[in-house]
Design a protein around this motif. Sequence first.
Motif, short mmCIF file in Angstrom:
data_model
loop_
_atom_site.label_atom_id
_atom_site.label_comp_id
_atom_site.label_asym_id
_atom_site.label_seq_id
_atom_site.Cartn_x
_atom_site.Cartn_y
_atom_site.Cartn_z
N ALA A 97 -4.44 5.50 3.84
CA ALA A 97 -3.78 4.28 3.37
C ALA A 97 -4.55 3.75 2.17
O ALA A 97 -5.73 3.41 2.28
N MET A 98 -3.88 3.71 1.03
CA MET A 98 -4.45 3.08 -0.16
C MET A 98 -3.87 1.67 -0.22
O MET A 98 -2.68 1.48 -0.48
N LEU A 99 -4.72 0.68 0.06
CA LEU A 99 -4.24 -0.67 0.33
C LEU A 99 -4.68 -1.66 -0.75
O LEU A 99 -5.82 -1.62 -1.22
N HIS A 100 -3.76 -2.54 -1.10
CA HIS A 100 -4.02 -3.60 -2.07
C HIS A 100 -3.70 -4.94 -1.42
O HIS A 100 -2.59 -5.16 -0.94
N TYR A 101 -4.71 -5.81 -1.39
CA TYR A 101 -4.54 -7.16 -0.85
C TYR A 101 -4.55 -8.15 -2.02
O TYR A 101 -5.62 -8.53 -2.51
N PRO A 102 -3.38 -8.58 -2.49
CA PRO A 102 -3.36 -9.55 -3.59
C PRO A 102 -4.03 -10.85 -3.16
O PRO A 102 -4.08 -11.17 -1.97
N PHE B 118 -9.52 1.76 1.21
CA PHE B 118 -8.96 3.10 1.41
C PHE B 118 -9.33 3.54 2.83
O PHE B 118 -10.49 3.84 3.11
N ALA B 119 -8.34 3.52 3.71
CA ALA B 119 -8.55 3.86 5.11
C ALA B 119 -8.03 5.27 5.37
O ALA B 119 -6.84 5.55 5.16
N PHE B 120 -8.91 6.14 5.84
CA PHE B 120 -8.53 7.51 6.17
C PHE B 120 -8.46 7.66 7.68
O PHE B 120 -9.44 7.39 8.39
N PHE B 121 -7.29 8.07 8.18
CA PHE B 121 -7.06 8.20 9.61
C PHE B 121 -7.14 9.67 10.01
O PHE B 121 -6.41 10.51 9.47
N GLY C 53 0.80 -1.22 0.00
CA GLY C 53 0.00 0.00 0.00
C GLY C 53 0.83 1.26 0.00
O GLY C 53 2.07 1.23 -0.04
N TRP C 54 0.12 2.37 0.06
CA TRP C 54 0.73 3.69 0.00
C TRP C 54 0.05 4.58 1.03
O TRP C 54 -1.16 4.81 0.97
N TYR C 55 0.81 5.04 2.01
CA TYR C 55 0.31 6.02 2.97
C TYR C 55 0.54 7.42 2.38
O TYR C 55 1.65 7.75 1.98
N ILE C 56 -0.52 8.22 2.35
CA ILE C 56 -0.46 9.49 1.64
C ILE C 56 -1.26 10.55 2.39
O ILE C 56 -2.15 10.23 3.19
N ASP C 57 -0.96 11.80 2.15
CA ASP C 57 -1.69 12.94 2.71
C ASP C 57 -1.60 14.07 1.69
O ASP C 57 -0.87 13.96 0.69
N CYS C 58 -2.32 15.15 1.93
CA CYS C 58 -2.17 16.31 1.05
C CYS C 58 -0.75 16.84 1.12
O CYS C 58 -0.12 16.82 2.19
N THR D 180 -11.14 6.20 12.12
CA THR D 180 -10.74 5.70 10.81
C THR D 180 -12.00 5.58 9.97
O THR D 180 -12.96 4.93 10.37
N ILE D 181 -12.01 6.26 8.83
CA ILE D 181 -13.15 6.20 7.91
C ILE D 181 -12.72 5.38 6.71
O ILE D 181 -11.83 5.77 5.96
N LEU D 182 -13.35 4.23 6.55
CA LEU D 182 -12.89 3.22 5.59
C LEU D 182 -13.87 3.05 4.44
O LEU D 182 -15.06 2.89 4.64
N HIS D 183 -13.32 3.12 3.23
CA HIS D 183 -14.07 2.72 2.03
C HIS D 183 -13.43 1.46 1.49
O HIS D 183 -12.21 1.41 1.28
N GLN D 184 -14.23 0.42 1.28
CA GLN D 184 -13.69 -0.84 0.76
C GLN D 184 -14.46 -1.27 -0.48
O GLN D 184 -15.62 -0.89 -0.66
#
Length: 281
Positions: A112-117, A215-218, A32-37, A149-153
């Motif tokens: 967190a933009m997360l990818h679970y293969p 996509f988990a937003f902390f 995944g990729w942890y990102i912010d503005c 944590t606001i999560l979109h899956q």
Amino acid sequence: MKWKMGNTNREWLGFFKVGQEMTYGSVDWKEGWYIDCQKEGDIKPAIGVPLFPTAEQELENDIQGFKDIIETYIKRVSALAQDIMEAMALSLNLPRDFFFKKYTYDPFTQMAMLHYPSFHKDKNISNPDDSSKIEKFGTGPHTDQGFLTILHQDNVGGLQVQLKDKPGHYIDAPPIPGTFICNLGDMLDKSTNGYYLSNVHRVKYNMTGRDRYSFAFFFDPNLDSVPELIPSEFVKQGEKPERWDKQNIHEGFSGTYGDYFMAKIGRIFPDYVYKSTGKLT
């Protein structure tokens, strides 16, 4: 890997590969990729890697608008999180701006933009009848560190939540179209002395045959703020039941939220060791 963790001055942001993130000593089977503005001062002069791909790199990789989309999403979900914190304050008979004035005037945020293969061909996993197999998780059992944590899956699913009164027993939290899932974190637990508990959750090892994305937003307190017991008649002094991980976030932790965050991240990413300066080595 051009945007791997440690390349910018906010060294907890960036890409991590499968097997690099761990939860309580066990490998998480995701990347995944942890990102912010983007903020001033993100770029390390010695490395020169920006937080986001440049406009030219967006064009080259056919992801035009990537930075704008992600930053717009973060800003909108931040506003949603502020609304939720206002509702939490009102539920405690506090002024609606209580958390904003004390903690979230300049919140610590990251996504967190997360990818679970999918590992659907993996036969070496655990099941109730075979103790010789290895127990694996997309993300191991844990609680989140901050407020919300606001999560979109996506529709693949895999998130599970531990039942409050049955430690070790989990139920599925399936994706519902048009909704977010909201987890409560350790600092809300600490501030309310357990009135609002941080909920234990995990993600199943993906064997569906389909890639899973979430996509988990902390949304967390300012790093320099000091989490304290809030003044509410709902928040009672007294001994709390033992946490699932044997830690005591009520009496066992004091200091700024930044101190707590750095310590927890240091355990999640063993490849990166945080020192007292907050820098990675």
